[in-house]
Design a protein around this motif. Structure first.
Motif, mmCIF file in Angstrom:
data_model
loop_
_atom_site.group_PDB
_atom_site.id
_atom_site.type_symbol
_atom_site.label_atom_id
_atom_site.label_comp_id
_atom_site.label_asym_id
_atom_site.label_seq_id
_atom_site.Cartn_x
_atom_site.Cartn_y
_atom_site.Cartn_z
ATOM 1 N N HIS A 41 -6.031 -11.561 19.189
ATOM 2 C CA HIS A 41 -4.942 -11.029 19.950
ATOM 3 C C HIS A 41 -5.083 -11.593 21.371
ATOM 4 N N ALA A 77 2.634 -4.456 2.995
ATOM 5 C CA ALA A 77 1.797 -5.067 4.015
ATOM 6 C C ALA A 77 1.885 -6.577 3.999
ATOM 7 N N THR A 80 4.174 1.152 2.098
ATOM 8 C CA THR A 80 3.846 0.222 3.205
ATOM 9 C C THR A 80 3.846 -1.301 2.485
ATOM 10 N N GLN A 114 -13.007 -7.855 10.310
ATOM 11 C CA GLN A 114 -12.639 -7.423 11.554
ATOM 12 C C GLN A 114 -13.421 -6.290 12.002
ATOM 13 N N PHE A 165 0.694 -1.407 0.012
ATOM 14 C CA PHE A 165 0.111 0.145 -0.053
ATOM 15 C C PHE A 165 0.924 1.068 -0.067
ATOM 16 N N GLU A 177 -10.511 -11.729 14.089
ATOM 17 C CA GLU A 177 -10.647 -11.147 15.580
ATOM 18 C C GLU A 177 -12.533 -11.159 15.947
ATOM 19 N N PRO A 192 1.250 -9.074 15.685
ATOM 20 C CA PRO A 192 0.855 -7.776 16.106
ATOM 21 C C PRO A 192 0.049 -6.931 15.365
ATOM 22 N N ASN A 193 -0.444 -5.838 15.908
ATOM 23 C CA ASN A 193 -1.330 -4.781 15.004
ATOM 24 C C ASN A 193 -0.308 -4.404 13.607
ATOM 25 N N GLY A 194 -1.028 -4.427 12.691
ATOM 26 C CA GLY A 194 -0.413 -3.954 11.331
ATOM 27 C C GLY A 194 0.646 -5.067 10.659
ATOM 28 N N ALA A 195 0.637 -6.377 11.442
ATOM 29 C CA ALA A 195 1.229 -7.459 10.789
ATOM 30 C C ALA A 195 1.055 -7.925 9.385
ATOM 31 N N GLY A 196 -0.211 -7.408 9.098
ATOM 32 C CA GLY A 196 -0.890 -7.932 7.505
ATOM 33 C C GLY A 196 -1.847 -9.057 7.711
ATOM 34 N N LYS A 197 -2.454 -9.328 8.846
ATOM 35 C CA LYS A 197 -3.244 -10.519 8.880
ATOM 36 C C LYS A 197 -4.560 -10.306 8.090
ATOM 37 N N THR A 198 -5.224 -8.930 8.342
ATOM 38 C CA THR A 198 -6.285 -8.523 7.777
ATOM 39 C C THR A 198 -6.192 -8.489 6.177
ATOM 40 N N THR A 199 -4.907 -8.130 5.968
ATOM 41 C CA THR A 199 -4.698 -7.763 4.485
ATOM 42 C C THR A 199 -4.679 -9.143 3.730
HETATM 43 N N1 LIG Z 1 -6.198 -0.150 2.274
HETATM 44 C C1 LIG Z 1 -5.167 0.326 3.129
HETATM 45 N N2 LIG Z 1 -4.474 1.408 2.520
HETATM 46 C C2 LIG Z 1 -2.974 1.701 3.065
HETATM 47 N N3 LIG Z 1 -2.450 0.914 3.871
HETATM 48 C C3 LIG Z 1 -3.217 -0.125 4.263
HETATM 49 C C4 LIG Z 1 -4.188 -0.470 4.048
HETATM 50 N N4 LIG Z 1 -4.673 -1.598 4.487
HETATM 51 C C5 LIG Z 1 -3.701 -1.915 5.592
HETATM 52 N N5 LIG Z 1 -2.722 -1.242 5.245
HETATM 53 C C6 LIG Z 1 -1.608 -1.397 5.944
HETATM 54 O O1 LIG Z 1 -0.943 -2.382 5.822
HETATM 55 C C7 LIG Z 1 -0.448 -2.763 6.998
HETATM 56 C C8 LIG Z 1 -0.945 -4.208 7.455
HETATM 57 O O2 LIG Z 1 -2.243 -3.818 7.988
HETATM 58 P P1 LIG Z 1 -3.588 -5.072 8.286
HETATM 59 O O3 LIG Z 1 -4.756 -4.288 8.564
HETATM 60 O O4 LIG Z 1 -3.469 -6.141 7.317
HETATM 61 O O5 LIG Z 1 -2.867 -5.617 9.621
HETATM 62 P P2 LIG Z 1 -3.271 -6.543 10.825
HETATM 63 O O6 LIG Z 1 -2.223 -7.656 10.989
HETATM 64 O O7 LIG Z 1 -4.710 -6.970 10.363
HETATM 65 O O8 LIG Z 1 -3.469 -5.632 12.159
HETATM 66 P P3 LIG Z 1 -4.557 -5.621 13.301
HETATM 67 O O9 LIG Z 1 -4.019 -6.768 14.323
HETATM 68 O O10 LIG Z 1 -4.474 -4.400 13.775
HETATM 69 O O11 LIG Z 1 -5.741 -5.903 12.743
HETATM 70 C C9 LIG Z 1 -0.664 -1.828 8.015
HETATM 71 O O12 LIG Z 1 0.664 -1.277 8.069
HETATM 72 C C10 LIG Z 1 -1.615 -1.041 7.524
HETATM 73 O O13 LIG Z 1 -1.402 0.332 7.777
#
Ligand SMILES: Nc1ncnc2c1ncn2[C@@H]1O[C@H](COP(=O)(O)OP(=O)(O)OP(=O)(O)O)[C@@H](O)[C@H]1O
Ligand SMILES: [Mg+2]
Lengths: 299, 251
Positions: free
Chosen positions: A191, A19, A17, A84, A14, A159, A38-45
């Motif tokens: 988490h 991801a 970043t 999520q 992104f 989550e 952890p937060n931002g690790a990329g799970k949701t992506t």
């Molecule tokens: N649509 C988007 N546009 C820009 N950056 C994004 C977007 N979606 C995710 N990111 C970035 O990608 C990285 C991974 O985000 P992601 O949501 O996958 O993390 P996560 O592991 O699900 O975290 P959490 O535990 O907080 O849910 C983060 O740095 C986030 O800021």
């Protein structure tokens, strides 16, 4: 077709970043799989890429052998995702939302399955309530229900227990476990590491878009975490027995690998003239594993 | 088109129907107010194509309502779903981009027709209306509604915030509809503005629609049909391409 989910060399940026960074992962049919990080690790992506909400820059993803791009209809039919974010459509009641969601998957008469889901998630009494009127936890249940209307063989929960009370957690896990026993593949992010430790048979840990650990839960616990013997004594334990472990408020934490080490150790301590007032045995836990894995990859 | 399409269409229609006082009753009332004010001011002074002014005005108001509400339906539904995040409910299922497009545009047409019928019912008491060539009425309402429904899909997908959507509406849709001969015949305009009006596709939608009532119009209905048909084809292709690429919907 041996994998429920196959992720091959998947990357996603992104802007600047990264991801997801060349993720390789396979989840077998019938597994209860944990995706931690952890937060931002990329799970949701990663989940979004699997669901087609995000397009991977590189790599391939498939659900039950169906490529999520080329064969997106089949892939999506086989996948149920609990997002999520707590989202809902304020125009509809719980039952309307579920009927509409069934229709999107091409299912016409779904009432008996919808009733079963409602029952199992403790939503029956709210079936005709408008979505706006529900509490946060109730909305979360509906979100789970919406992911299940088409009886997907692969269920991904991002989550699902964030901000949810004890009762729903228990109902939810009871239901999800039953689905898992009935053959559904489950992928869970959370988490609450205790939850993952109790439920998941295999776990992947993500950090900054990379898989930094991938193994069965039992192996991870064995590999990165040890048992500890915690003792409260009246006298200081001689340093040759503590191997450098520090004392904290009268408590000593002594690591050990196997249970047959405990008796001799206690005997030595008594022989050194220490009187033991209290004693605990700490089991390895996922939280410690998690912290170690994340630190180990810090640089 | 499968059951996913018909469900999405049903959901989109149900959505506006559930808040009918805002989405249907309010625009009908607005059109009625326009009619009362303009006909009060101009009636007796103006005849257009030999038709008394109020009768001339009614089809214009009906079509304007069809167009504005078709646009409002798809655009507001999409931006609301995006802002609240519940757009995932339609992105997760196996709905093709073609089905997605067809459902949103058709629901817009339905909303346009419901409001248009409401305006017609509320206003046709005020002047003697004829239905000279009713097929043109249907064709132009359908195509005009689809064009604006399609524009609504584009605007709803493009806008990230409600004020961006409002800008699209205020600076593009409103001027195009108001400067299209709803309230007057463009033959009464100075030559320069007549020329400008001929570049406005909405003029052809309204002119062709009105032709269905009176059998006379500023432009030939066949010319209007070809202009409106071409616009619809281009916009459809453009919108389908956006959806296929997942523009702003699938990151
Ligand atoms: N649509 C988007 N546009 C820009 N950056 C994004 C977007 N979606 C995710 N990111 C970035 O990608 C990285 C991974 O985000 P992601 O949501 O996958 O993390 P996560 O592991 O699900 O975290 P959490 O535990 O907080 O849910 C983060 O740095 C986030 O800021
Ligand atoms: Mg996340």
């Amino acid at each position: 077709m041996s994998a429920a989910i196959r992720i091959q060399q998947v990357s996603k940026c992104f802007g600047s970043t990264q991801a997801l960074d060349a993720i390789d992962l396979e989840v077998r049919p019938g597994e209860f799989f944990g995706l931690l990080g952890p937060n931002g690790a990329g799970k949701t992506t990663l989940i979004s890429a699997l669901a087609g909400l995000v397009r991977a820059d590189f790599g391939k993803l498939s659900v039950m052998g169906h490529d999520v791009q080329a064969d997106y209809r089949e892939a999506r039919r086989h996948l149920g995702v609990v997002p999520q974010e707590l989202v809902f459509d304020p125009f509809f009641t719980v039952r309307e939302s579920l009927k509409i969601q069934s229709g999107y998957f091409g299912i016409r008469d779904n009432d008996s399955w919808i009733d079963e889901i409602l029952e199992n998630l403790g939503l029956t009494s709210k079936a005709n309530a408008n979505m706006r009127m529900l509490s946060g936890g109730m909305k979360r249940r509906v979100l789970v229900a919406q992911a299940l209307v088409h009886r997907p063989p692969v269920i991904v929960l991002d989550e699902p227990t964030a901000g949810v009370d004890v009762e729903l957690r228990q109902t939810l896990w009871h239901f999800i476990r039953r689905l898992n026993e009935a053959g559904h593949t489950i992928v869970l992010t959370t988490h609450y590491l205790e939850e993952a430790e109790n439920l998941c048979t295999r776990i992947a840990m993500l950090k900054a878009g990379r898989v930094v650990a991938l193994d069965t839960t039992a192996n991870l616990l064995r590999r990165f975490s040890v048992h500890t013997l915690r003792l409260r004594t009246r006298q200081a334990i001689p340093p040759e027995l503590t191997h450098g472990a520090a004392e904290n408020g009268g408590w000593w934490s002594l690591p050990f690998d196997r249970f047959d080490e405990v008796e001799p150790l206690l005997a030595k301590i008594r022989a050194a003239g220490c009187v033991i007032d209290d004693l605990e045995i700490g089991k390895p836990d996922l939280e410690e594993v998690f912290v170690r894995v994340m630190q180990g990859q810090a640089n | 088109m499968g059951h996913g399409f018909s469900t999405l269409l049903y959901k989109e229609v149900l959505r506006f129907w559930k808040v009918g006082s805002q989405t249907v009753a309010a625009p009908v009332l607005t059109a009625l107010l326009y009619l009362l004010i303009f006909s009060h001011v101009l009636e007796g002074h103006v005849k257009v194509h030999g038709v008394i002014y109020t009768a001339f005005l009614i089809p214009g108001l009906v079509m304007m309502s069809v167009l504005q509400n078709a646009f409002a339906n798809s655009s507001s539904s999409l931006i609301q779903s995006k802002v609240t995040g519940n757009i995932v409910f339609v992105l997760l299922p196996p709905i093709s981009y073609l089905e997605f497009f067809a459902a949103y545009v058709l629901a817009s047409v339905v909303r346009g027709f419901v409001v248009g019928a409401g305006v017609l019912l509320a206003t046709f008491w005020f002047a003697p209306l004829t239905f000279a060539e009713p097929w043109w009425i249907l064709i132009f309402a359908l195509m005009g509604g689809a064009i604006l429904g399609s524009l609504g899909v584009i605007a709803g997908i493009w806008a990230d915030k409600f004020d961006q959507l409002a800008a699209f509406q205020n600076f593009l849709i409103m001027p195009l509809t108001f400067l299209s001969g709803v309230f007057y015949s463009i033959n009464s305009l100075p030559p320069f503005w007549q020329e400008v009006s001929h570049w406005n596709p909405v003029f052809y939608m309204i002119d062709g629609f009105r032709h269905g009532f009176f059998g006379v119009s500023d432009a030939s209905p066949w010319l209007s049909l070809s202009v409106v048909g071409s616009c619809l084809a281009v916009l459809t292709l453009f919108t389908l391409n956006l959806l296929k690429r997942g523009y702003k919907l699938r990151a």
